[in-house]
Design a protein around this motif. Structure first.
Motif, PDB file in Angstrom:
ATOM      1  N   ALA A 199      44.902  44.492  37.635  1.00 23.68           N
ATOM      2  CA  ALA A 199      44.949  45.192  36.347  1.00 23.68           C
ATOM      3  C   ALA A 199      43.581  45.752  35.975  1.00 23.68           C
ATOM      4  CB  ALA A 199      45.453  44.247  35.259  1.00 23.68           C
ATOM      5  N   LYS A 200      42.533  44.979  36.201  1.00 24.57           N
ATOM      6  CA  LYS A 200      41.191  45.448  35.867  1.00 24.57           C
ATOM      7  C   LYS A 200      40.739  46.555  36.825  1.00 24.57           C
ATOM      8  CE  LYS A 200      39.310  41.515  33.319  1.00 24.57           C
ATOM      9  NZ  LYS A 200      38.896  42.344  32.171  1.00 24.57           N
ATOM     10  N   LEU A 260      44.548  38.993  37.069  1.00 23.07           N
ATOM     11  CA  LEU A 260      43.938  40.114  36.356  1.00 23.07           C
ATOM     12  C   LEU A 260      43.171  41.077  37.258  1.00 23.07           C
ATOM     13  CD1 LEU A 260      42.540  38.371  33.127  1.00 23.07           C
ATOM     14  CD2 LEU A 260      44.571  39.820  33.344  1.00 23.07           C
ATOM     15  N   VAL A 280      37.368  36.257  36.851  1.00 27.71           N
ATOM     16  CA  VAL A 280      38.612  36.456  36.106  1.00 27.71           C
ATOM     17  C   VAL A 280      39.722  35.666  36.782  1.00 27.71           C
ATOM     18  CG1 VAL A 280      37.883  38.758  35.362  1.00 27.71           C
ATOM     19  CG2 VAL A 280      39.284  38.509  37.423  1.00 27.71           C
TER      20      VAL A 280
END
Length: 632
Positions: free
Chosen positions: A299-300, A296, A292
């Motif tokens: 956030a993930k 991110l 990714v």
């Protein structure tokens, strides 16, 4: 020899007694039932490495599940080699070097190293792992000029002398020098190991000395490669871990060939470690690694889309990570960091511009820039004041830590910094108040970054304001990591940021190669490092007294026979760095967020996140992590 026999006998008796107790994994059971794989008792070495988890304060687990983790670049599939941490010898939980892949070893005066393999040990494809794999690497790879133009790896040279390597039988390999080589075992235990062996059965068909000429020519056409050496090197990526066909000894093997954004690693059916209940490790069946963008990762993790994650997370993410714990069914731990400095600025003393090179070699300039940084503000803004402000030096856990080195040229003192710049002769300024070089150019320091860590950019924004008070303009230039490194190594970069020393925990036995001008990876002297690494064929020889002294001390350490002698060399080297400010450290001791699925067991709540020693998760043995009910 008798001790070695007793060691083998103990493990062999234990293994023999446990043969009937070994349990077959559900993951491989269908393959075993179909006769595509032998039973687990036949796949294990005759003397497997038996791990007593309760003795380590851990629980015995069960096999099964898929562990999800994230990386930010396709090439970072190599992290599986780091995390898997299967080494000939490796660090245990107390950071002592112990046999791992090896059954045992004998060391005589740090000159002769007898390595003994586990009888019956096999590669992930079931082929025997024997001394032939060591012989093949030594004779046909390391000493083949077409495959290794620079010859064997540098850590195998002692004053230019290469070892005598012999292979008395299929489970014994002997490395011997006429003088001590105290860094030999430490290098084998590193996060990026040297791999002094190769799966010879797999690579020989691609080697001109063994392959049928017509078949090899056909393979070259098929792979669209011009030379057999290029093809061999392409397939022989033990560290890159990007060839699913290359057999491995690691706990998980790559199952995705030519992947782009999602990679799967499945349990190695021939892995050499078992627990005391007779369960073959690793416990986790599958590692799913998704690629990714860097932005991110947090956030993930917050959304509960990872089971184990530290790379790509920074201290600034802890608020959002803590906020998502309940809904995401994870816990965000804060581990200690093993780097000598969380952020360090390196002035390239090998920079291609002669005027700038002369200035950056002036220690007064480096000291002035260090004195001109308000570390207290950076600490408060980036780490809520929880990090330790100071220069780049060893951490308190190292015997070479000194408080005066942490404080050296690290107090925010604009008056002293300006006085040093005036003393150099940088007294002329332009209309903007920026100091001028003797040739009239403005004093603009271009600091290049890898563009991967927001905390670096945030810290540099504060430094920009600080240095403006000195009449120095800092220009920040984010780049991709590989581009940054190539520019630094070629002398095209004026200054760069990176972590401080990866290993801020040095002990007397730690090779001091990274504090001497022996590695281009230290951004302050890439050309000096190249000169050492290529035996003078590239780069430049160190030509400053302090750098030359560092080289002498590294040699003193290499030839030392006692810990006291090694410690003395180490301490002087650390003191020289503190005095000369080869890297402008900002802060150390910042915590590393580690996100762990609440169902994942045996992951430490408090631990050390360090590249060296420890290989990040590696020293904590992810093959011992397991999911409750085997369900990831």
């Amino acid at each position: 020899m008798f001790k070695t026999f007793l060691t083998f006998l103990f493990y062999a008796v234990f293994a023999g007694a446990a043969l009937a107790q070994y349990s077959e994994s559900t993951f491989w059971k269908a393959e075993v039932d179909a006769k595509h794989l032998p039973p687990v008792a036949e796949r294990l070495p005759e003397a497997p490495l038996v791990v007593d988890l309760p003795a380590k304060g851990r629980s015995t687990g069960q096999q099964g599940g898929t562990l999800r983790t994230l990386v930010t670049r396709t090439k970072d599939v190599r992290q599986m080699v780091v995390y898997g941490y299967a080494r000939l010898v490796g660090y245990d939980q107390n950071y002592k070097i112990v046999p791992d892949i090896l059954l045992d070893m004998e060391v005589e005066a740090n000159r002769k190293f007898t390595l003994r393999l586990r009888p019956g040990h096999k590669w992930s494809d079931g082929a025997p792992f024997t001394s032939e794999d060591f012989r093949y690497w030594w004779e046909d790879v390391a000493n083949n000029p077409q495959l290794s133009p620079s010859g064997p790896l540098e850590f195998l040279r002692v004053d230019g002398e290469l070892p005598t390597v012999t292979f008395p039988d299929e489970t014994t390999v002997i490395y011997e020098w006429s003088r001590p080589n105290p860094q030999f075992l430490q290098e084998l235990a590193e996060a990026r190991p040297p791999f002094i062996y190769r799966p010879s059965h797999y690579l020989k068909p691609f080697h001109a000395s063994y392959a049928d000429e017509d078949e090899l020519r056909a393979r070259l056409r098929e792979k669209r490669v011009r030379s057999w050496a290029a093809l061999h090197n392409k397939l022989d990526n033990m560290y890159k871990f990007d060839n699913a066909e290359l057999p491995t000894l690691h706990p998980w093997m790559l199952a995705t060939n030519e992947g782009k954004s999602r990679f799967l690693f499945v349990r190695n059916p021939y892995y050499h470690r078992v627990d005391t209940a007779g369960t073959q490790l690793p416990y986790v069946d599958i590692i799913e690694m998704n690629v990714v963008s860097p932005g991110l990762v947090a956030a993930k993790a917050n959304a509960g889309e990872v089971d184990l994650q530290a790379r790509g997370l920074a201290f600034k993410d802890i608020a959002i990570l803590k906020k998502g714990e309940a809904q995401g069914n994870y816990t965000a731990h804060l581990w200690k960091n093993g780097t000598a400095s969380q952020v360090a600025i390196y002035l390239n003393m090998n920079y291609s511009d002669p005027a700038w090179r002369e200035l950056m070699r002036d220690v007064r300039f480096r000291r002035a820039l260090s004195l001109g940084i308000n570390r207290k503000i950076i600490n408060k803004v980036l780490y809520f004041g929880l990090a330790t402000e100071g220069a780049m030096t060893m951490l308190p856990a190292s015997p070479f830590h000194k408080e005066e080195n942490l404080r050296a040229w690290a107090d925010y003192d604009l008056a002293q910094a300006n006085a040093l710049l005036d003393e150099i002769g940088l007294t002329e300024r332009n209309r903007e108040g920026t100091r001028l070089l003797p040739d009239g150019r403005p004093l603009w320091v271009v600091v290049e970054t890898a563009g991967e860590r927001q905390e670096v950019e945030n810290a540099l924004q504060i430094v920009i304001d600080n240095w403006r008070s000195l009449g120095v303009k800092l220009i920040m230039r984010p780049l991709e990591r590989d581009i940054l490194r190539n520019r630094v190594y070629s002398g095209s970069t004026m200054a760069a940021t990176w972590f401080g020393w990866d290993n801020g925990l040095a002990q007397p036995y730690t090779p001091p190669v990274y504090v001497a001008p022996q590695q281009q990876e230290f951004f302050a002297w890439p050309m000096w490092g190249q000169h050492y690494q290529t035996h003078g064929e590239a780069g430049e020889a160190p030509d400053m007294p302090e750098a030359i002294r560092l080289m002498e001390l590294a040699e003193q350490w290499r030839h030392a026979t006692t810990d006291a002698e090694r410690s003395a060399a180490w301490q002087e080297m650390v003191d020289i760095h503190a005095d000369q400010v080869y890297a402008i450290g900002l802060l150390q001791g910042a915590r590393q967020p580690v996100v762990v699925n609440n169902r994942l067991q045996n992951v430490p709540q408090e631990a050390l996140w360090a590249w060296s020693p420890g290989a990040h998760f590696g020293v904590h043995r992810p093959d011992e992590f397991w999911f409750k009910e085997g369900d990831g």
